[in-house]
Design a protein around this motif. Structure first.
Motif, PDB file in Angstrom:
ATOM      1  N   LEU A 160       0.864  -0.975   0.047  1.00  0.00           N
ATOM      2  CA  LEU A 160      -0.140  -0.013  -0.041  1.00  0.00           C
ATOM      3  C   LEU A 160       0.855   1.485   0.033  1.00  0.00           C
ATOM      4  O   LEU A 160       0.710   2.177  -0.664  1.00  0.00           O
ATOM      5  N   PHE A 177      -7.748   1.246   6.321  1.00  0.00           N
ATOM      6  CA  PHE A 177      -7.336  -0.253   6.488  1.00  0.00           C
ATOM      7  C   PHE A 177      -7.362  -0.795   8.039  1.00  0.00           C
ATOM      8  O   PHE A 177      -7.947  -1.653   8.431  1.00  0.00           O
ATOM      9  N   ALA A 234      -7.879  -0.606   0.556  1.00  0.00           N
ATOM     10  CA  ALA A 234      -7.551  -0.868   2.245  1.00  0.00           C
ATOM     11  C   ALA A 234      -8.585  -1.369   3.009  1.00  0.00           C
ATOM     12  O   ALA A 234      -8.396  -2.391   3.844  1.00  0.00           O
TER      13      ALA A 234
END
Length: 326
Positions: A160, A177, A234
Motif C-alpha cells: 500500500l 485499513f 485498504a
C-alpha cells in the motif's frame, strides 16, 4: 551497488520470507493451562490446549511459596498470588493462557507471551486497578508481538505504501485499513462472523498478490484500482486481515466479561506495531532520497515481483493445507 549485489539481496529476502513456518500465517501456537482450585490453596492443573512444542518441555515458574508438580500445585494459606513466567517462549510457542478457577469468585485469565513473559496473579475477588493495568500490559504487548511477527500483514501494508506514497493519501489509506481490520476483528472475536482459518489465510496471501499486480500496473503507467481508490481497497482487504487477527485470540478461551477490554488492548498493540512499521518504511524512503541512491532500471520492478512471488508461494502452500485438512 552492483546488479549482482541487488540480486543476492533479493534472493536473501525471498528465502527468509518463504520459510515453511510462514505458511501457517496467523495460526499462532497457543497453549491454555488451567488451574482449578480443589481446596483453599490447592490446585489441579491441566493443559486444555497443549502448545505444539509439548507441555513437558515448557519451563513454567510459579510463585516461590507454591509447590508445583503437575497436575498438582499447592500454594498454602497464601494462595496463588505472585508472578508466573515461562522462560522458554519463542518462535515455536507464541503465547500461553493461564486460567485460574477458584472455589469461590470469578475465574481469571492471564496471557504469557514472548513480549510479556511474566504475569502477576492477583488472587480472587473484584478486578482491581492493578488487574486492569496487568490486562492492558499483557494484551498491548501481545498485539505488538503478533503484528510484528505477521510478515504477510506487513507485506500488504508495504505494498500500500509503495502505491500510495506519503502524505494525506497514505494517512487516509492506513486509516481505512485500520477501520476495516478493527471492525472485522471485533465481529469475529464476539462470534458474529466466522471463517475457517486456513482458507482465510490463503485469501490473505491473495490480497498481497493483488497489491503486487497493482504495483506493476502503476510502474507501467496504468492507474489500477488501488491507485485510484486506495482507501476502498485498504478497507476491503482490512476486513479480511482483521478476521485473521481474531484467530490470535480465538484459542485463548477468555471469559466474555474480559473480552471487550482484551480486544481493545490487543487492537491498540496491533496499531502501535503497524504505525512503527509504517514510520520505519517512510524513514527508509526518506533516507534513500537524501542519499540520491541510484537503482538500475531493471531493479525498479524487483520489489513488485518479489511481493508477488512471496505471496503466491504462501497462497499455494496454504491452499495445500486447506485440501489436506478436508
Amino acid at each position: 551497488m552492483t546488479a549482482m549485489r541487488y540480486l543476492r539481496l533479493a534472493l536473501v529476502v525471498l528465502a527468509t520470507l518463504m520459510q515453511p513456518s510462514m505458511l501457517g500465517a496467523h495460526e499462532a501456537s497457543l497453549g491454555v493451562l488451567e488451574f482449578r482450585e480443589v481446596r483453599p490453596g490447592a490446585f489441579i492443573g491441566r493443559w486444555t490446549m497443549e502448545p505444539s512444542i509439548g507441555a513437558g518441555r515448557i519451563d513454567l515458574r510459579v510463585p516461590p511459596h507454591c509447590f508445583l508438580r503437575l497436575p498438582e500445585m499447592n500454594c498454602g494459606q497464601k494462595g496463588l498470588v505472585g508472578s508466573i513466567t515461562i522462560t522458554n517462549l519463542g518462535a515455536n510457542m507464541s503465547a500461553v493462557l493461564i486460567k485460574v478457577i477458584p472455589i469461590a469468585g470469578e475465574p481469571r485469565s492471564y496471557t504469557i507471551s514472548t513480549a510479556n513473559p511474566v504475569v502477576s496473579v492477583l488472587g480472587t475477588g473484584a478486578p482491581t486497578l492493578e488487574a486492569w493495568i496487568e490486562l492492558a500490559k499483557t494484551y498491548v504487548n501481545y498485539g505488538i508481538d503478533h503484528i510484528l511477527l505477521g510478515a504477510d500483514h506487513l507485506l500488504f501494508v508495504l505494498g500500500l505504501i509503495w502505491i500510495v506514497g506519503g502524505g494525506w493519501r497514505l494517512v487516509k489509506t492506513i486509516t481505512a485499513f485500520t477501520i476495516g481490520h478493527s471492525a472485522s476483528l471485533a465481529a469475529a472475536a464476539f462470534g458474529l462472523i466466522g471463517v475457517p482459518e486456513r482458507p482465510l489465510n490463503a485469501c490473505i496471501a491473495l490480497s498481497i498478490a493483488f497489491v503486487g499486480v497493482e504495483i506493476v500496473k502503476q510502474q507501467r503507467g496504468t492507474m489500477g484500482i488501488t491507485a485510484r481508490y486506495p482507501w476502498a481497497v485498504a478497507f476491503t482487504f482490512g476486513l479480511v486481515h482483521g478476521i485473521g487477527f481474531a484467530s490470535a485470540l480465538a484459542g485463548l478461551g477468555l471469559e466474555r466479561s474480559l473480552l471487550p477490554a482484551a480486544l481493545l488492548f490487543f487492537n491498540i498493540g496491533v496499531e502501535i506495531g503497524q504505525l512503527a512499521f509504517v514510520l520505519l518504511v517512510l524513514a527508509l524512503i526518506w533516507a534513500h532520497r537524501r542519499l540520491d541512491a541510484v537503482v538500475p532500471r531493471w531493479g525498479e520492478a524487483l520489489p513488485a515481483y518479489a511481493i508477488g512471488s512471496v505471496s503466491m508461494f504462501w497462497f499455494f502452500g496454504r491452499l495445500v493445507r486447506v485440501f489436506a485438512a478436508i
